[in-house]
Write a protein that holds these residues in place. Structure first.
Motif, PDB file in Angstrom:
ATOM      1  N   ALA A 109       4.249  66.936  31.353  1.00  0.00           N
ATOM      2  CA  ALA A 109       5.009  65.180  31.815  1.00  0.00           C
ATOM      3  C   ALA A 109       6.482  65.713  32.382  1.00  0.00           C
ATOM      4  O   ALA A 109       7.331  66.453  31.792  1.00  0.00           O
ATOM      5  CB  ALA A 109       5.262  64.570  30.575  1.00  0.00           C
ATOM      6  N   ARG A 114       4.132  63.713  42.320  1.00  0.00           N
ATOM      7  CA  ARG A 114       2.970  64.446  42.104  1.00  0.00           C
ATOM      8  C   ARG A 114       2.711  65.550  43.109  1.00  0.00           C
ATOM      9  O   ARG A 114       2.269  66.574  42.735  1.00  0.00           O
ATOM     10  CB  ARG A 114       1.748  63.378  42.385  1.00  0.00           C
ATOM     11  N   SER A 133      -1.636  65.881  33.601  1.00  0.00           N
ATOM     12  CA  SER A 133      -0.277  65.929  33.786  1.00  0.00           C
ATOM     13  C   SER A 133      -0.001  64.607  34.191  1.00  0.00           C
ATOM     14  O   SER A 133      -0.894  63.554  34.784  1.00  0.00           O
ATOM     15  CB  SER A 133      -0.060  66.694  35.004  1.00  0.00           C
ATOM     16  N   ARG A 134       1.426  64.221  34.025  1.00  0.00           N
ATOM     17  CA  ARG A 134       1.895  62.779  34.763  1.00  0.00           C
ATOM     18  C   ARG A 134       3.007  63.114  35.400  1.00  0.00           C
ATOM     19  O   ARG A 134       3.986  63.835  34.728  1.00  0.00           O
ATOM     20  CB  ARG A 134       2.056  61.843  33.309  1.00  0.00           C
ATOM     21  N   CYS A 135       3.466  62.327  36.320  1.00  0.00           N
ATOM     22  CA  CYS A 135       4.707  62.499  37.119  1.00  0.00           C
ATOM     23  C   CYS A 135       5.360  61.141  37.224  1.00  0.00           C
ATOM     24  O   CYS A 135       4.935  60.204  37.010  1.00  0.00           O
ATOM     25  CB  CYS A 135       4.338  63.124  38.596  1.00  0.00           C
ATOM     26  N   GLU A 138       4.172  58.128  39.202  1.00  0.00           N
ATOM     27  CA  GLU A 138       2.842  57.598  38.987  1.00  0.00           C
ATOM     28  C   GLU A 138       2.805  56.670  37.838  1.00  0.00           C
ATOM     29  O   GLU A 138       1.837  55.696  37.648  1.00  0.00           O
ATOM     30  CB  GLU A 138       1.899  58.712  38.585  1.00  0.00           C
ATOM     31  N   THR A 139       3.743  56.751  36.960  1.00  0.00           N
ATOM     32  CA  THR A 139       4.075  55.981  35.907  1.00  0.00           C
ATOM     33  C   THR A 139       5.667  55.785  35.697  1.00  0.00           C
ATOM     34  O   THR A 139       6.582  56.149  36.552  1.00  0.00           O
ATOM     35  CB  THR A 139       3.395  56.293  34.547  1.00  0.00           C
ATOM     36  N   MET A 147       4.146  58.281  29.820  1.00  0.00           N
ATOM     37  CA  MET A 147       3.690  59.330  30.330  1.00  0.00           C
ATOM     38  C   MET A 147       2.816  59.912  29.014  1.00  0.00           C
ATOM     39  O   MET A 147       1.620  60.385  29.006  1.00  0.00           O
ATOM     40  CB  MET A 147       4.538  60.456  30.802  1.00  0.00           C
ATOM     41  N   GLU A 150      -0.155  57.693  27.903  1.00  0.00           N
ATOM     42  CA  GLU A 150      -1.091  57.862  28.822  1.00  0.00           C
ATOM     43  C   GLU A 150      -2.180  58.906  28.556  1.00  0.00           C
ATOM     44  O   GLU A 150      -3.120  59.099  28.605  1.00  0.00           O
ATOM     45  CB  GLU A 150      -0.693  57.725  30.205  1.00  0.00           C
ATOM     46  N   LEU A 151      -1.403  60.020  28.193  1.00  0.00           N
ATOM     47  CA  LEU A 151      -1.934  61.391  27.916  1.00  0.00           C
ATOM     48  C   LEU A 151      -2.846  61.302  26.747  1.00  0.00           C
ATOM     49  O   LEU A 151      -4.003  61.806  26.601  1.00  0.00           O
ATOM     50  CB  LEU A 151      -1.144  62.360  28.183  1.00  0.00           C
TER      51      LEU A 151
END
Length: 218
Positions: A109, A114, A133-135, A138-139, A147, A150-151
């Protein structure tokens, strides 16, 4: 207690990648290019972990929209130049490989975008070990819990079985907001006392200590 966690989420900059000084220099050089007051190293370190737009808003509250656009362009330019000397902290690859062999879910995270993270995954060789992964593009940016939430939803993991590992108060506050455990690392952007103020499970001072913590607790 062994096997406390199923999902371990890592921050990237300052936690796995030794990039703090490069980010600070890139932010300061960008300010010079746009004729804005140069932020102090302390202020620049403070925003590490946030999405770039949030970081620039914090550092340059009087900047016009045109100046912000120029700051973004110049930041990426300087990071591409200074970033050529950036590398993973020594021992990080071995830590991630060890966790991977335990069949844990591993994720990142990050405040990076991205495309930046994908490039970092490829250049570092670590991308193969992470399941998701989260960037920040994106959120919601840290410390919003999106982050992590969502994961956890992606892998159907309960909050009590997830751990956030990071070097900034933004990481640990995000963990608090998502109701998951946090583990601080003090070799990155934010000082130990700031991390401890958010009551993480522990704070480790090196990659060696991080590996030992995982061996003992995961």
């Amino acid at each position: 207690m062994l096997n406390q966690f199923d999902l371990i989420i890592f921050d990237w900059d300052g936690t796995l990648l030794d990039s703090t000084s490069v980010i600070v220099s890139s932010l300061q050089s960008s300010a010079d290019d746009v004729d804005l007051p140069q932020p102090s190293a302390e202020d620049a370190r403070h925003v590490i972990g946030l999405g770039l737009s949030d970081a620039l808003e914090y550092l340059f509250p009087i900047a016009s929209s045109q100046q912000v656009g120029l700051l973004v362009d110049r930041y990426f330019h300087h990071y591409s130049v200074y970033g050529q000397r950036v590398s993973l902290f020594e021992g990080v690859t071995e830590v991630i490989e060890s966790l991977h062999t335990k069949e844990l879910l591993l994720a990142v995270a990050t405040g990076k975008g991205r495309s930046e993270l994908d490039n970092a995954f490829e250049s570092s060789g670590l991308g193969q070990y992470f399941h998701a992964s989260r960037c920040a593009d994106e959120t919601f940016s840290k410390p919003h819990p999106a982050m992590i939430l969502e994961l956890m939803e992606q892998f159907d993991v309960e909050p009590r079985r997830a751990l956030m590992v990071g070097d900034t108060t933004h990481d640990l506050q995000m963990a608090i907001n998502a109701k998951v455990a946090g583990l601080g690392v003090t070799y990155g952007a934010h000082p130990r006392e700031s991390l401890l103020s958010l009551a993480p499970l522990d704070c480790v001072n090196s990659i060696v200590e991080l590996n030992l913590w995982f061996e003992t607790n995961v």
